[in-house]
Design an enzyme around this catalytic site. Structure first.
Site, PDB file in Angstrom:
ATOM      1  N   GLU A   1      64.025 -47.050  52.975  1.00  0.00           N
ATOM      2  CA  GLU A   1      63.369 -45.735  53.089  1.00  0.00           C
ATOM      3  C   GLU A   1      62.776 -45.560  54.117  1.00  0.00           C
ATOM      4  O   GLU A   1      62.354 -45.138  55.034  1.00  0.00           O
ATOM      5  CB  GLU A   1      62.058 -46.287  51.668  1.00  0.00           C
ATOM      6  CG  GLU A   1      62.480 -46.356  50.271  1.00  0.00           C
ATOM      7  CD  GLU A   1      63.599 -47.460  50.151  1.00  0.00           C
ATOM      8  OE1 GLU A   1      63.647 -47.799  49.050  1.00  0.00           O
ATOM      9  OE2 GLU A   1      63.781 -48.139  50.974  1.00  0.00           O
TER      10      GLU A   1
ATOM     11  N   CYS B   1      58.676 -51.223  51.401  1.00  0.00           N
ATOM     12  CA  CYS B   1      58.750 -49.721  51.609  1.00  0.00           C
ATOM     13  C   CYS B   1      57.391 -49.098  50.596  1.00  0.00           C
ATOM     14  O   CYS B   1      56.878 -47.468  50.894  1.00  0.00           O
ATOM     15  CB  CYS B   1      60.631 -49.286  50.995  1.00  0.00           C
ATOM     16  SG  CYS B   1      61.674 -50.386  51.789  1.00  0.00           S
TER      17      CYS B   1
ATOM     18  N   ASP C   1      67.624 -59.514  50.430  1.00  0.00           N
ATOM     19  CA  ASP C   1      67.113 -58.545  51.291  1.00  0.00           C
ATOM     20  C   ASP C   1      65.994 -58.526  50.762  1.00  0.00           C
ATOM     21  O   ASP C   1      65.293 -58.042  50.991  1.00  0.00           O
ATOM     22  CB  ASP C   1      68.512 -57.532  50.468  1.00  0.00           C
ATOM     23  CG  ASP C   1      68.001 -56.237  51.228  1.00  0.00           C
ATOM     24  OD1 ASP C   1      68.255 -55.762  52.274  1.00  0.00           O
ATOM     25  OD2 ASP C   1      67.480 -55.781  49.905  1.00  0.00           O
TER      26      ASP C   1
END
Length: 143
Positions: A52, A80, A140
């Site tokens: 994003e 995001c 992540d």
């Protein structure tokens, strides 16, 4: 499935083909894609280049985000979701939230309409990646 989610999925697949995390995103304004991106944390060695964020960067300065819709193959994380709220994006369409629940409630609490399409293709893409790359996936999501 609409063309916009298909474009986000294509971005996710591109990221995977580059050795990255398969998450893709597009932003729509006036019925047109004005930005697209995919997770490039691995490719750019940058912890904040989520799909994003890459999408917003690629859209550039579009003035305001009134009337825009952000599509993402995965429910946006807090990073995001913060960008969504900061820029006043009022609608997010996610491909799925089964493999990662994301920050749906956060966005909704700030007036964002969030739609989870629960798409099998998006779930399969992520579940295969997570199974094959658990260390990278945990990096992540900050685990």
């Amino acid at each position: 499935m609409d063309d916009f989610m298909e474009a986000a999925i294509a971005e996710a697949k591109q990221g995977l083909s580059e050795g990255g995390v398969p998450i893709g995103s597009v932003i729509i304004k006036d019925g047109q894609i004005v930005g697209r991106g995919h997770n490039k944390r691995v490719q750019d060695n940058d912890p904040v280049t989520h799909a994003e964020i890459d999408c917003l960067r690629n859209a550039g300065r579009i003035g305001n985000y009134k009337g825009t819709t952000l599509y993402s193959t995965l429910m946006p994380c807090y990073l995001c979701a913060g960008a969504v709220v900061q820029f006043g994006i009022k609608k997010v369409i996610a491909g799925e939230s089964e493999t990662f629940s994301g920050a749906k409630e956060f966005m909704e609490s700030h007036g964002v309409e969030v739609i989870d399409l629960n798409l099998d293709e998006c779930k399969q893409l992520m579940s295969d990646f997570i199974q094959n790359n658990p260390t990278l996936w945990n990096e992540d999501i900050g685990k």
